[in-house]
Design an enzyme around this catalytic site. Structure first.
Site, PDB file in Angstrom:
ATOM      1  N   HIS A 160       0.444   5.300   5.788  1.00 37.03           N
ATOM      2  CA  HIS A 160       0.877   5.178   4.401  1.00 37.03           C
ATOM      3  C   HIS A 160       0.221   3.952   3.773  1.00 37.03           C
ATOM      4  O   HIS A 160       0.138   2.899   4.402  1.00 37.03           O
ATOM      5  CB  HIS A 160       2.403   5.047   4.347  1.00 37.03           C
ATOM      6  CG  HIS A 160       3.004   5.341   3.011  1.00 37.03           C
ATOM      7  ND1 HIS A 160       2.813   4.529   1.915  1.00 37.03           N
ATOM      8  CD2 HIS A 160       3.790   6.357   2.588  1.00 37.03           C
ATOM      9  CE1 HIS A 160       3.470   5.043   0.891  1.00 37.03           C
ATOM     10  NE2 HIS A 160       4.069   6.152   1.260  1.00 37.03           N
ATOM     11  N   ARG A 177       4.694   4.068  -7.595  1.00 39.35           N
ATOM     12  CA  ARG A 177       3.438   4.464  -8.225  1.00 39.35           C
ATOM     13  C   ARG A 177       3.640   5.665  -9.133  1.00 39.35           C
ATOM     14  O   ARG A 177       2.946   5.827 -10.133  1.00 39.35           O
ATOM     15  CB  ARG A 177       2.393   4.785  -7.140  1.00 39.35           C
ATOM     16  CG  ARG A 177       1.862   3.540  -6.437  1.00 39.35           C
ATOM     17  CD  ARG A 177       0.887   3.889  -5.321  1.00 39.35           C
ATOM     18  NE  ARG A 177       1.566   4.350  -4.123  1.00 39.35           N
ATOM     19  CZ  ARG A 177       1.163   5.358  -3.372  1.00 39.35           C
ATOM     20  NH1 ARG A 177       0.087   6.047  -3.714  1.00 39.35           N
ATOM     21  NH2 ARG A 177       1.824   5.703  -2.281  1.00 39.35           N
TER      22      ARG A 177
END
Length: 591
Positions: free
Chosen positions: A247, A270
């Protein structure tokens, strides 16, 4: 009716257990940890669902077909169409089930990387993984008290091996509990999680991805591939074990930058508009691309430290997360762009140029990095910012036991192993080469329910007509198992209730004869070997509880000798203390 054994108390195991109960089967749940929940409680972005009630109310034109296409695109060459159809086709029903049965708030929907529509559901407050998992966990523990003949939970019970009969069918497990080796019999559902923290001597991670061995991980220390190893030992087949997801956004603690276990920055940060900036203050990637793509661009760019930056609008959209990260010292708040530029080590004009360029990208929809979806709000220097340092981290293992669309574990010839099922991260092939954000919790719920259905059907077939009649009688009263409260469930005897409370760790009252302490007295107990905290006016000695805390010792030690009420209430229901740590309460705070 005979029992089904569920190994693992994360969301996949819990979803399987509730489904088994709905189908009239009895459940024995074995979890090797002191508390159930697993990594599911750490999921911070939400759960995917296509065609959900929430999406329809918000006018989002999503469908299982679109979700299938997005997932297959992410899975790439390893796409298993049959498993993806189950995952995506049952996604809407899974989210609706959570809302309807457990009264969960999943009213917010975001678009994460790799998704063509907003479909990642979460509520208004806490981490969705924790909320979803705790709701199921608490309901199951209530049922273990009210109907102990139907539900049994054993914690700190480590399964050693699977038991087979002469025909090759799995008929039970051998496990260690309270220093003794015991056996339990029935079909088995493995829901033990992945191996992204497998740093053991027979590590699957080291065997299949040795180059990732030194990376930090977001996984709890229990994620050592137990289920995979046990099943492989009896002839099960595994697929894609080399597919380990790194990740891109693990949170770096400035006080412990080299810590092996990292807290994950929610992908939703995000999704609401957060930008990734390198050490020159510039963008270098489409922030909403697939996880493996963003990770690759971070390594390719190489200009560390890389920061995730949220402006005022993005911070407001995901306010709870920011507040939580700031409270844990993992994120810093800056009152204007000049302060942020100083932190990065660049001139304010350079940061302003990045913002101006991005505002133009949003206006023209022409991004040199290929971004297609943009959050509302202008980026300007006269704004507040929440900022965290990012690093790639071991996160999810796509590989695991090979299963079919009914969650049956397959052997090396491609045939189902009778009596053995798998759900969640222990199962491979569901996500192909790369998992989409928001599909981890979904995979747990969908395949947890599929495995529960399949195991219950298998049990009926094995037991024959007598069991079918018994299941019919149980099914007639199964409705109360889905009720918000267990008050309508059949009462257990006092002795059975007390035994179940001892087994699950649930006790109803705090110690009598409480003392009072001043704040100054509490502040003296601020070390790992002597740790007190204050919660809602109660003084707790959590020294002995530290090793068992599902969120790790550090989450508590941050508040050693201090009042942790605000942070605790952000994450927990008030009944958590009397249920899981009643003996920790030693008194009250003197006013």
């Amino acid at each position: 009716m005979a029992q089904v054994i569920v190994v693992g108390g994360g969301l996949a195991g819990l979803s399987a257990a509730h489904t088994l109960l709905e189908r009239g089967a009895n459940v024995l749940l074995l979890d090797k940890q002191p508390f159930m929940g697993g990594n599911s409680t750490k999921a911070t972005s939400g759960i995917n669902g296509a065609g959900t009630q929430t999406q329809q109310e918000l006018g989002i034109p999503d469908s299982s077909k679109l979700f299938f296409e997005d997932t297959k695109r992410s899975a790439r060459e390893l796409a298993r169409d049959d498993l993806i159809r189950v995952l995506t086709g049952r996604s809407g029903d899974a989210v609706n089930w959570l809302q309807d049965k457990f009264q969960l708030d999943l009213s917010k929907v975001a678009r994460l990387g790799g998704h063509s529509q907003p479909r990642t559901h979460r509520g208004n407050a806490q981490f969705p993984g924790m909320v979803i998992t705790y709701a199921q966990m608490e309901r199951l523990e209530d049922l273990a008290e009210s109907i102990p003949d139907r539900v049994k939970i054993k914690k700190k019970a480590r399964v050693i091996q699977l038991i087979k009969d002469d025909s090759g069918a799995v008929i039970g497990v051998e496990y260690s509990h309270n220093g003794k080796t015991e056996s339990a019999y029935g079909p088995v559902i493995l829901a033990t999680g992945g191996y992204a923290a497998d740093f053991t001597s027979d590590s699957l991670l080291k065997k299949y991805r040795p180059e990732l061995w030194d990376l930090p991980t977001t996984n709890g220390e229990h994620c050592t591939g137990d289920g995979q190893k046990m099943a492989l030992a009896i002839g099960a087949n595994a697929v894609d074990l080399e597919k380990v997801q790194v990740h891109p956004t693990g949170l770096v603690d400035p006080n412990e930058p080299d810590a092996k276990v990292k807290f994950l920055a929610a992908e939703a940060l995000r999704g609401v508009g957060g930008l990734l900036l390198d050490n020159t203050g510039k963008r270098f990637v489409d922030e909403l691309q697939h996880r493996d793509y963003v990770t690759g661009k971070m390594w390719e760019n190489g200009k560390f430290p890389i920061r995730l930056v949220l402006n005022g609008q993005a911070s407001k959209d995901i306010e709870w997360h920011c507040k939580h990260y700031v409270g844990r010292g993992l994120m810093k708040r800056f009152e204007n762009g000049e302060a942020l530029a100083k932190e990065i080590g660049i001139k304010p004009e350079e940061l302003k140029k990045t913002f101006d360029e991005y505002n133009e990208v949003v206006r023209t929809k022409k991004d040199p990095f290929g971004k297609k979806f943009f959050a509302p709000g202008e980026w300007k220097m006269d704004d507040v910012f929440n900022v965290a340092i990012m690093t790639p981290v071991l996160h999810y293992t796509m590989g695991g036991l090979e299963i079919d669309p009914e969650s049956r574990v397959l052997d090396k010839s491609g045939k189902p192993i009778p009596g053995l099922f798998a759900a969640g991260e222990v199962a491979g092939g569901v996500h192909g080469a790369n998992r989409l954000g928001g599909s981890s919790l979904l995979g747990c719920v969908v395949f947890g329910r599929v495995s529960g259905d399949s195991a219950a059907s298998y049990l009926l077939q094995r037991l024959g007509p007598v069991a079918e009649k018994a299941a019919g009688r149980l099914g007639a009263v199964a409705g109360h198992l889905g009720a918000p409260s267990s008050s309508s469930s059949q009462p257990a005897t006092s002795a059975a209730k007390e035994e179940k409370k001892t087994e699950t760790g649930a006790k109803s009252s705090a110690p009598s004869g409480e003392k009072t302490f001043t704040l100054e007295e509490v502040q003296k107990h601020n070390k790992k070997d002597d740790c007190w905290v204050i919660i809602d006016g109660k003084v707790l000695d959590v020294t002995n509880f530290l090793p068992d805390h599902p969120g790790g010792e550090k989450a508590i030690l941050l508040y050693a000798g201090r009042d942790a009420t605000e942070e605790f209430n952000m994450l927990h229901d008030p009944k958590v203390i009397p249920r899981y740590a009643p003996d920790a309460v030693i008194g009250t705070l003197k006013k």
